[in-house]
Design a protein around this motif. Sequence first.
Motif, PDB file in Angstrom:
ATOM      1  N   TYR A 115      -7.801   3.893   0.230  1.00 33.23           N
ATOM      2  CA  TYR A 115      -8.760   3.704   1.324  1.00 33.23           C
ATOM      3  C   TYR A 115     -10.113   4.300   0.968  1.00 33.23           C
ATOM      4  CZ  TYR A 115     -10.903   4.033   5.954  1.00 33.23           C
ATOM      5  OH  TYR A 115     -11.755   3.930   7.021  1.00 33.23           O
ATOM      6  N   ARG A 116     -11.170   3.535   1.243  1.00 33.42           N
ATOM      7  CA  ARG A 116     -12.530   4.019   1.049  1.00 33.42           C
ATOM      8  C   ARG A 116     -13.368   3.607   2.258  1.00 33.42           C
ATOM      9  NH1 ARG A 116      -9.911   5.910  -2.227  1.00 33.42           N
ATOM     10  NH2 ARG A 116     -10.209   6.149  -4.475  1.00 33.42           N
ATOM     11  N   PRO A 117     -14.130   4.538   2.843  1.00 29.97           N
ATOM     12  CA  PRO A 117     -15.071   4.146   3.901  1.00 29.97           C
ATOM     13  C   PRO A 117     -16.113   3.183   3.346  1.00 29.97           C
ATOM     14  CG  PRO A 117     -14.795   6.538   3.806  1.00 29.97           C
ATOM     15  CD  PRO A 117     -14.165   5.984   2.570  1.00 29.97           C
ATOM     16  N   ARG A 138      -1.012  13.371   3.984  1.00 28.88           N
ATOM     17  CA  ARG A 138      -2.109  12.986   4.872  1.00 28.88           C
ATOM     18  C   ARG A 138      -1.617  12.380   6.191  1.00 28.88           C
ATOM     19  NH1 ARG A 138      -6.061   9.722   0.642  1.00 28.88           N
ATOM     20  NH2 ARG A 138      -6.137  11.324  -0.991  1.00 28.88           N
ATOM     21  N   VAL A 139      -0.317  12.258   6.350  1.00 22.99           N
ATOM     22  CA  VAL A 139       0.252  11.653   7.552  1.00 22.99           C
ATOM     23  C   VAL A 139       0.766  12.744   8.478  1.00 22.99           C
ATOM     24  CG1 VAL A 139       2.027  10.122   8.458  1.00 22.99           C
ATOM     25  CG2 VAL A 139       0.896   9.572   6.284  1.00 22.99           C
ATOM     26  N   ASP A 140       0.372  12.676   9.737  1.00 25.20           N
ATOM     27  CA  ASP A 140       0.885  13.603  10.745  1.00 25.20           C
ATOM     28  C   ASP A 140       2.208  13.031  11.253  1.00 25.20           C
ATOM     29  OD1 ASP A 140       1.468  15.188  12.937  1.00 25.20           O
ATOM     30  OD2 ASP A 140      -0.603  15.272  13.643  1.00 25.20           O
ATOM     31  N   VAL A 197       0.848  -1.194   0.000  1.00 26.73           N
ATOM     32  CA  VAL A 197       0.000   0.000   0.000  1.00 26.73           C
ATOM     33  C   VAL A 197       0.884   1.245   0.000  1.00 26.73           C
ATOM     34  CG1 VAL A 197      -1.999  -1.065   1.100  1.00 26.73           C
ATOM     35  CG2 VAL A 197      -0.186  -0.110   2.520  1.00 26.73           C
ATOM     36  N   ILE A 198       0.257   2.382  -0.305  1.00 28.08           N
ATOM     37  CA  ILE A 198       0.968   3.653  -0.365  1.00 28.08           C
ATOM     38  C   ILE A 198       0.319   4.629   0.606  1.00 28.08           C
ATOM     39  CG2 ILE A 198       1.562   5.622  -1.819  1.00 28.08           C
ATOM     40  CD1 ILE A 198       1.482   3.724  -4.226  1.00 28.08           C
ATOM     41  N   PRO A 254      -5.055   4.766   8.507  1.00 34.43           N
ATOM     42  CA  PRO A 254      -5.764   4.070   7.422  1.00 34.43           C
ATOM     43  C   PRO A 254      -6.304   5.023   6.367  1.00 34.43           C
ATOM     44  CG  PRO A 254      -6.391   3.154   9.539  1.00 34.43           C
ATOM     45  CD  PRO A 254      -5.611   4.402   9.821  1.00 34.43           C
ATOM     46  N   ARG A 255      -6.813   6.184   6.787  1.00 39.62           N
ATOM     47  CA  ARG A 255      -7.373   7.131   5.823  1.00 39.62           C
ATOM     48  C   ARG A 255      -6.299   7.766   4.945  1.00 39.62           C
ATOM     49  NH1 ARG A 255      -9.984   9.066  10.432  1.00 39.62           N
ATOM     50  NH2 ARG A 255      -9.011  11.121  10.171  1.00 39.62           N
TER      51      ARG A 255
END
Length: 255
Positions: free
Chosen positions: A140-142, A107-109, A101-102, A134-135
Motif C-alpha cells: 500500500y502506498r498513499p 499492522r492489523v488490530d 495481497v498480504i 488498507p494501510r
Amino acid sequence: MAQQNRLYVWDDRFLYLTGGIVSGLTQRHTLTLLVSLGDQGFELGDAQGQRQRFTAALVGNQTPRSLDAGLEPLLSLNFDPQSYEYHCLAAMLGRRPVRSVILMPDRVDHEAVRAAGEGRLEPAGLFRLTTALPRALSDYRPIRMPMDMRVSHIAQKIKKELPLTSTLEQLGAEVGLSAHRLWHLFSDKLGISIKSYTLWARMRRAVELIAQGVPLSMVAHDVGFSDAAHLTRTLKQFFGLTPSFLARGMEVRML
C-alpha cells in the motif's frame, strides 16, 4: 468470533463480516478488499468458471466474481469511488481484475476485527478499522489525488436525491458544465460512469430501507425500480444476497 452476519454502511464504504458465505457471480461498483479470518482462505471464480484460492485479495470494481468461503469467517471491505482508499487500492490493482495481497500481521488490530465481528466496536473504532486495513497491506502506498468539487457535488446529489429525476443536462447545468463534459469528467475523476454510480447509490439506499423493515414493494418504488422482482434480481447481482436475508439474516448498521 461470533457467527452473526454484520453489515456496517457509511456514506463512501461498507464493511461486511460473515461466518461463511457462498455466492454466485456478483459485480459491484466498489473496490473490495477480501480477507479470510480463518485458516482455509476462500475461493474466487471468474465468469469462465476458473477458480483460485486466496487468503486476502483485492477485487476491482465492475469485476464479475463468485465467492466461496465455505464456513470460514470472512471480512469484506468495500470502498465507494468517492473514498480516498478506493483510488489508492485501484493504483495497487492496476489493470488486473483481482490481485492477491498480504496483510502485515503487526499492522492489523486483531482485537478491533474481533470486536467488529461481534458487534461491540463503537462507530469511531469501526471507521478507524476501515482506514487502517488498507494501510496494513504490504504494497500500500498513499497517492496524491486531485478532486473536482463539481464531481463531488453531483455524486452527493445522486446519493441524497433518489430516485434521481434530473437529466444529465440538468445535472451539468447545476455545476456549469455541458452534459458531455460532465459525463467525461465524472468518469475521469471517480473511475466510474454516472449511470453505474447512480445504480450503486440505488442499491445502497435499498439495503438501508430493507434493513429498516420497509416492505420490498415500497423500497423498489423509493429507489426507482419498476417492481420488487427487478430489485431482488439486482440486489443478488450486486451482493449475492436476497432481500429476505438482508432483513432477517444479518445485523445492519448505518453509520
